[in-house]
Motif scaffolding. Structure first.
Motif, PDB file in Angstrom:
ATOM      1  N   ALA A 177       0.819  -1.215   0.000  1.00  0.00           N
ATOM      2  CA  ALA A 177       0.000   0.000   0.000  1.00  0.00           C
ATOM      3  C   ALA A 177       0.852   1.263   0.000  1.00  0.00           C
ATOM      4  N   PRO A 178       0.273   2.382  -0.430  1.00  0.00           N
ATOM      5  CA  PRO A 178       1.023   3.646  -0.440  1.00  0.00           C
ATOM      6  C   PRO A 178       1.221   4.251   0.945  1.00  0.00           C
ATOM      7  N   PHE A 179       0.422   3.826   1.940  1.00  0.00           N
ATOM      8  CA  PHE A 179       0.544   4.396   3.280  1.00  0.00           C
ATOM      9  C   PHE A 179       0.844   3.300   4.291  1.00  0.00           C
ATOM     10  N   ARG A 180       1.729   3.633   5.227  1.00  0.00           N
ATOM     11  CA  ARG A 180       2.161   2.688   6.259  1.00  0.00           C
ATOM     12  C   ARG A 180       1.820   3.248   7.637  1.00  0.00           C
ATOM     13  N   ILE A 181       1.121   2.449   8.432  1.00  0.00           N
ATOM     14  CA  ILE A 181       0.761   2.845   9.791  1.00  0.00           C
ATOM     15  C   ILE A 181       1.282   1.789  10.752  1.00  0.00           C
ATOM     16  N   ILE A 182       2.158   2.206  11.665  1.00  0.00           N
ATOM     17  CA  ILE A 182       2.638   1.296  12.707  1.00  0.00           C
ATOM     18  C   ILE A 182       1.562   1.195  13.786  1.00  0.00           C
ATOM     19  N   HIS A 206       3.746   6.595   8.091  1.00  0.00           N
ATOM     20  CA  HIS A 206       2.971   7.813   7.891  1.00  0.00           C
ATOM     21  C   HIS A 206       2.172   8.187   9.141  1.00  0.00           C
ATOM     22  N   ALA A 207       2.052   7.237  10.085  1.00  0.00           N
ATOM     23  CA  ALA A 207       1.395   7.493  11.365  1.00  0.00           C
ATOM     24  C   ALA A 207       1.682   6.323  12.292  1.00  0.00           C
ATOM     25  N   VAL A 208       1.474   6.549  13.578  1.00  0.00           N
ATOM     26  CA  VAL A 208       1.613   5.498  14.597  1.00  0.00           C
ATOM     27  C   VAL A 208       0.339   5.496  15.429  1.00  0.00           C
ATOM     28  N   LEU A 252      -1.306  12.333   5.826  1.00  0.00           N
ATOM     29  CA  LEU A 252      -0.359  11.233   5.763  1.00  0.00           C
ATOM     30  C   LEU A 252       0.688  11.419   4.679  1.00  0.00           C
ATOM     31  N   THR A 253       0.517  12.401   3.834  1.00  0.00           N
ATOM     32  CA  THR A 253       1.466  12.600   2.737  1.00  0.00           C
ATOM     33  C   THR A 253       2.673  13.440   3.143  1.00  0.00           C
ATOM     34  N   GLN A 254       2.643  14.036   4.338  1.00  0.00           N
ATOM     35  CA  GLN A 254       3.772  14.843   4.789  1.00  0.00           C
ATOM     36  C   GLN A 254       4.948  13.933   5.136  1.00  0.00           C
ATOM     37  N   GLN A 255       6.031  14.060   4.411  1.00  0.00           N
ATOM     38  CA  GLN A 255       7.143  13.123   4.526  1.00  0.00           C
ATOM     39  C   GLN A 255       7.946  13.288   5.809  1.00  0.00           C
ATOM     40  N   ALA A 256       8.125  14.508   6.278  1.00  0.00           N
ATOM     41  CA  ALA A 256       9.001  14.743   7.431  1.00  0.00           C
ATOM     42  C   ALA A 256       8.271  14.672   8.763  1.00  0.00           C
ATOM     43  N   SER A 257       6.963  14.873   8.764  1.00  0.00           N
ATOM     44  CA  SER A 257       6.213  14.920  10.020  1.00  0.00           C
ATOM     45  C   SER A 257       5.701  13.540  10.401  1.00  0.00           C
ATOM     46  N   ASN A 283      -8.726   8.584   3.806  1.00  0.00           N
ATOM     47  CA  ASN A 283      -9.005   8.783   2.391  1.00  0.00           C
ATOM     48  C   ASN A 283      -7.825   8.318   1.547  1.00  0.00           C
ATOM     49  N   LYS A 284      -8.138   7.871   0.363  1.00  0.00           N
ATOM     50  CA  LYS A 284      -7.106   7.399  -0.558  1.00  0.00           C
ATOM     51  C   LYS A 284      -6.090   8.485  -0.886  1.00  0.00           C
ATOM     52  N   SER A 285      -6.498   9.746  -0.729  1.00  0.00           N
ATOM     53  CA  SER A 285      -5.599  10.874  -0.997  1.00  0.00           C
ATOM     54  C   SER A 285      -4.548  11.055   0.097  1.00  0.00           C
ATOM     55  N   GLY A 286      -4.752  10.406   1.260  1.00  0.00           N
ATOM     56  CA  GLY A 286      -3.808  10.537   2.353  1.00  0.00           C
ATOM     57  C   GLY A 286      -4.309  11.374   3.507  1.00  0.00           C
ATOM     58  N   LEU A 287      -5.545  11.867   3.443  1.00  0.00           N
ATOM     59  CA  LEU A 287      -6.119  12.624   4.554  1.00  0.00           C
ATOM     60  C   LEU A 287      -6.780  11.646   5.527  1.00  0.00           C
ATOM     61  N   MET A 288      -6.351  11.701   6.770  1.00  0.00           N
ATOM     62  CA  MET A 288      -6.951  10.863   7.806  1.00  0.00           C
ATOM     63  C   MET A 288      -7.656  11.760   8.820  1.00  0.00           C
ATOM     64  N   LYS A 289      -8.917  11.452   9.092  1.00  0.00           N
ATOM     65  CA  LYS A 289      -9.687  12.153  10.117  1.00  0.00           C
ATOM     66  C   LYS A 289      -9.930  11.193  11.263  1.00  0.00           C
ATOM     67  N   TYR A 290      -9.575  11.642  12.468  1.00  0.00           N
ATOM     68  CA  TYR A 290      -9.654  10.759  13.633  1.00  0.00           C
ATOM     69  C   TYR A 290     -10.489  11.400  14.729  1.00  0.00           C
ATOM     70  N   THR A 291     -11.294  10.569  15.385  1.00  0.00           N
ATOM     71  CA  THR A 291     -12.056  11.033  16.536  1.00  0.00           C
ATOM     72  C   THR A 291     -12.220   9.877  17.508  1.00  0.00           C
ATOM     73  N   VAL A 292     -12.765  10.186  18.681  1.00  0.00           N
ATOM     74  CA  VAL A 292     -13.059   9.171  19.697  1.00  0.00           C
ATOM     75  C   VAL A 292     -14.551   9.187  19.973  1.00  0.00           C
TER      76      VAL A 292
END
Length: 332
Positions: A177-182, A206-208, A252-257, A283-292
Motif C-alpha cells: 500500500a502507499p501508506f504505512r501505519i505502525i 505515515h502514522a503510529v 499522511l502525505t507529509q514526509q518529514a512529520s 481517504n485514498k488521498s492521504g487525509l486521515m480524520k480521527y475522533t473518539v
C-alpha cells in the motif's frame, strides 16, 4: 449512550465512496477481567458479568454506527492473559469472541499487550505465552494490508534496533500500500529516541497508533523524519485530547512529520474517567480524520444500584421486625 455519538453514520461521513475511503475502528485495552485477581463468588462473577456486558453493548453500538472496514485491537485483550492457566485462558478467549462478536464481519487485526504475553515488571514474556496468544488470536508481528494502508505490527519495545530493522526487512516483500501505519501496544514516540528513531527512519511510517496508558493523547512532530534530525532531542509536542469532540485531521502525505495517536481504553474497569473507541476515516488521498466515540461512565450508576440495594435491604429488615412484633402481639 455515547457522549458525542452523532445521530447517524452520515454525520460522520461514513457512507462515502468505499473505494476512496476506509473506516478503521481502534479498540484499546479491553482487559477482560480474570479469575485469579478478582474476589470470589458472587462478587467476582458479578464484576465479570457487568464488565463484559458493558463492553459487549458499547462495542455493538459503535460497530453498528461506524460499520468499519477494519477493526484493530491494540493489545491487552485480557487482564490475566499472561498468567492464566489453560482452562482459564480458553474461557477468556471464548468470552472475548462473544463480546466482540461483530468483528467477524470486518477485517480484523490483533496485536498483543503486556497483559496478554508478559513484558512489564516481573511478568516476563516467554515463548510459551507468545505461542499461546498467536494460536488463539494473531501473530504478534507482521504486515496486514487493507485497501491503501499497510498496518505494520513491529513489536517495537522488544529487541535492539538492529533486530527490529531485520524484522522489518522480512516484512518488506509483503508491503503493497502507499501508506504505512505502525500499530504498537505501547507508545513509540515517548520512548528514548535512540531506541526508536533509527527504526522510524528505516520504516518511514505515515502514522503510529498506540494504546497502553488508557487515555487519549496525540503526539505530533513536524520534523521527526527529516534527514538531519538531532538524535539527542525529540521535537514532538503532545496534546491531551480527552475533551476533543470533533475530528483531528492528519495529512499522511507529509514526509518529514509524524503523528502518534494514543487510543483510550474502552473498559471502565481501568479506573479512568474517560473511555472510548477510536475511529479513523482514511481517504485514498492521504487525509486521515480521527475522533473518539466516548462512552458513558459506569461507576456512578453502580453506586446508585448499590445504594438502592442497601436501602431495600434496610426496609425489608424493618418490615420483618415490624411484622414479627405485630405477630407477637396477636398471639400473646
Amino acid at each position: 449512550m455515547f457522549a458525542n455519538l452523532p445521530e447517524s453514520p452520515e454525520s460522520l461521513n461514513l457512507l462515502g465512496n468505499k473505494e476512496e475511503e476506509m473506516v478503521a475502528l481502534f479498540v484499546a485495552d479491553p482487559q477482560l477481567i480474570g479469575i485469579q485477581d478478582e474476589m470470589g463468588f458472587p462478587i467476582g462473577a458479578l464484576a465479570r458479568w457487568d464488565s463484559d456486558r458493558y463492553l459487549r453493548n458499547s462495542f455493538s453500538r459503535v460497530y453498528e454506527h461506524t460499520q468499519p472496514d477494519v477493526i484493530v485491537f491494540l493489545g491487552d485483550l485480557l487482564d490475566e492473559g499472561s498468567k492464566a492457566f489453560k482452562d482459564e485462558y480458553l474461557s477468556y478467549v471464548e468470552r472475548f469472541n462473544s463480546i466482540f462478536y461483530e468483528k467477524k464481519y470486518s477485517k480484523t487485526i490483533v496485536i498483543a499487550g503486556d497483559n496478554d504475553i508478559g513484558g512489564e515488571g516481573a511478568d516476563m514474556r516467554t515463548p510459551f505465552k507468545v505461542a499461546r496468544f498467536e494460536k488463539h488470536f494473531d501473530a504478534i508481528e507482521g504486515v496486514v494490508n487493507h485497501m491503501f494502508v499497510d498496518f505494520i505490527k513491529l513489536d517495537i519495545r522488544y529487541g535492539d534496533v538492529e533486530a527490529r530493522r531485520q524484522a522489518y526487512r522480512r516484512m518488506v516483500p509483503t508491503l503493497k500500500a502507499p501508506f504505512r501505519i505502525i500499530i504498537n501496544h505501547e507508545s513509540v514516540m515517548t520512548r528514548r529516541k535512540e531506541n526508536v528513531y533509527p527504526i522510524l527512519k528505516f520504516v518511514q511510517p505515515h502514522a503510529v497508533i498506540s494504546a497502553h496508558w488508557h487515555w487519549s493523547h496525540i503526539y505530533s512532530c513536524a520534523t521527526c523524519l527529516e534527514e538531519n534530525e538531532d538524535l539527542s532531542y525529540w521535537p514532538y509536542y503532545e496534546r491531551d485530547s480527552k475533551n476533543n469532540r470533533g475530528f483531528e485531521e492528519i495529512d499522511l502525505t507529509q514526509q518529514a512529520s509524524l503523528d502518534e495517536i494514543m487510543v483510550p481504553t474502552c473498559s471502565y474497569r481501568m479506573g479512568v474517567p474517560y473511555m472510548g473507541y477510536g475511529v479513523a476515516i482514511i481517504n485514498k488521498s492521504g487525509l486521515m480524520k480521527y475522533t473518539v466515540l466516548w462512552l458513558p461512565s459506569r461507576y456512578p450508576l453502580l453506586y446508585i444500584y448499590a445504594a438502592v440495594l442497601l436501602v431495600s435491604v434496610i426496609l425489608l429488615c424493618f418490615e420483618f421486625i415490624f411484622s414479627s412484633g405485630i405477630q407477637k402481639q396477636i398471639f400473646s
